[in-house]
Design an enzyme around this catalytic site. Structure first.
Site, PDB file in Angstrom:
ATOM      1  CG  ASP A   1      26.080 -16.336  64.686  1.00 15.46           C
ATOM      2  OD1 ASP A   1      26.838 -17.038  63.996  1.00 15.46           O
ATOM      3  OD2 ASP A   1      26.342 -16.016  65.864  1.00 15.46           O
TER       4      ASP A   1
ATOM      5  CB  THR B   1      26.025 -15.927  72.427  1.00 11.60           C
ATOM      6  OG1 THR B   1      27.196 -15.101  72.444  1.00 11.60           O
ATOM      7  CG2 THR B   1      24.957 -15.279  73.295  1.00 11.60           C
TER       8      THR B   1
ATOM      9  CD  GLU C   1      27.801 -13.874  76.162  1.00 17.38           C
ATOM     10  OE1 GLU C   1      27.743 -14.194  74.956  1.00 17.38           O
ATOM     11  OE2 GLU C   1      28.775 -14.166  76.885  1.00 17.38           O
TER      12      GLU C   1
ATOM     13  CE  LYS D   1      32.729 -20.491  63.987  1.00 15.39           C
ATOM     14  NZ  LYS D   1      32.596 -19.038  64.278  1.00 15.39           N
ATOM     15  CG  ASP D   2      32.629 -21.498  72.187  1.00 12.73           C
ATOM     16  OD1 ASP D   2      33.540 -22.167  71.613  1.00 12.73           O
ATOM     17  OD2 ASP D   2      32.484 -21.507  73.422  1.00 12.73           O
ATOM     18  CG  MET D   3      34.921 -16.767  69.232  1.00 10.35           C
ATOM     19  SD  MET D   3      34.750 -14.984  68.916  1.00 10.35           S
ATOM     20  CE  MET D   3      36.461 -14.453  68.983  1.00 10.35           C
ATOM     21  CD  GLU D   4      34.700 -16.871  74.477  1.00  6.86           C
ATOM     22  OE1 GLU D   4      35.095 -15.786  74.032  1.00  6.86           O
ATOM     23  OE2 GLU D   4      33.614 -17.395  74.119  1.00  6.86           O
TER      24      GLU D   4
END
Length: 266
Positions: A224, A115, A37, A198-201
């Site tokens: 996705d 993303t 990214e 939704k993300d992870m960060e």
């Protein structure tokens, strides 16, 4: 989130905040979890890697920096995990690099770009780019009064109505957790968060930025469809390259819009 300082600290601090809001944005930090990214933006803005790192010795964190138009741009990537050789994704790395970048670089604005998964039930499609209005956690479950709210950790993104209108980005709430997949418990929490993506960060970056009072915005591109028919990991990998191109285009447009403006004009 507000610029450095807090009105509750007294008249002097409030004056500093007001002055900061009127001053053209000079330094921005872009926090990005994955090298895939980050690199297109590094090339776009013609940034160079900081080989004499401003960060503590021994950490894998990478800073790319340079001047683009009237802005000092810093792209911060948490780097590769030394043990496993993969991108250091997730909330722990994101919070650490955000804290270190704020302390070291004193940015006027943070952009958390990356993303994300999207929910078709909330109108998300592959390739959509969202400007998140808020960020909260969906995997910190503490079923004790008040601790439950702390676990969710809802924080508002810095309000940018002019940016949202000018670039025609989608708006939606962001939910963050440390897993790529979604358990039934996570799903219930995400629905409670009223999240579109939704993300992870994101919520981890929001937490640190709120602590240190730095305005922060979240630019997330959908790789996705979480509530779709395809396995998340498979769909994520299939769309990563094309969606990263959409993300980089959007971030470039955001930076171009920011250039020459003060915080209050966003």
């Amino acid at each position: 989130m507000a610029p450095h300082g807090d009105e509750s600290d007294g008249g002097g601090e409030a004056a500093i905040v007001i002055e900061a809001e009127k001053r053209p944005i000079s330094t921005i930090v872009i926090v990005i979890a994955m090298q895939t990214e980050a690199l297109p933006l590094v090339n776009k803005f013609q940034l160079t890697e900081d080989l004499d790192s401003v960060f503590p010795k021994g950490v894998p964190w990478v800073r790319y920096h340079g001047v683009y138009k009237e802005l000092n741009i810093n792209i911060i990537w948490p780097g590769k995990d030394f043990t496993f050789g993969v991108d250091s994704v997730g909330t722990v790395s994101a919070s650490l690099v955000t804290y270190a970048a704020i302390q070291t670089l004193q940015p006027d604005l943070i952009i958390n770009a990356g993303t994300a998964g999207g929910f078709k039930a909330k109108g998300a499609c592959i390739g959509d780019v969202f400007l998140a209005s808020s960020a909260a956690f969906h995997d910190r479950r503490i079923p004790i009064p008040v601790f439950d709210l702390y676990g969710v950790g809802l924080r508002q993104a810095f309000s940018t109505p002019n940016l949202l209108k000018e670039l025609s980005l989608k708006a939606g709430k962001l939910s963050t957790g440390d897993s790529l997949d979604m358990s039934q418990q996570d799903e219930a929490s995400i629905i409670a968060n009223d999240a579109t993506i939704k993300d992870m960060e994101g919520a981890a970056v929001a937490y640190v930025a709120d602590l240190l009072k730095v305005p922060t915005i979240f630019v997330k591109a959908v790789t996705d469809i979480v509530d779709g028919d395809k396995p998340t990991a498979e769909e994520f990998l299939q769309n990563l390259a094309s969606v990263t191109a959409a993300l980089d285009k959007a971030v470039t447009e955001v930076v171009d819009f920011i250039n020459g403006k003060c915080i209050s004009e966003l």
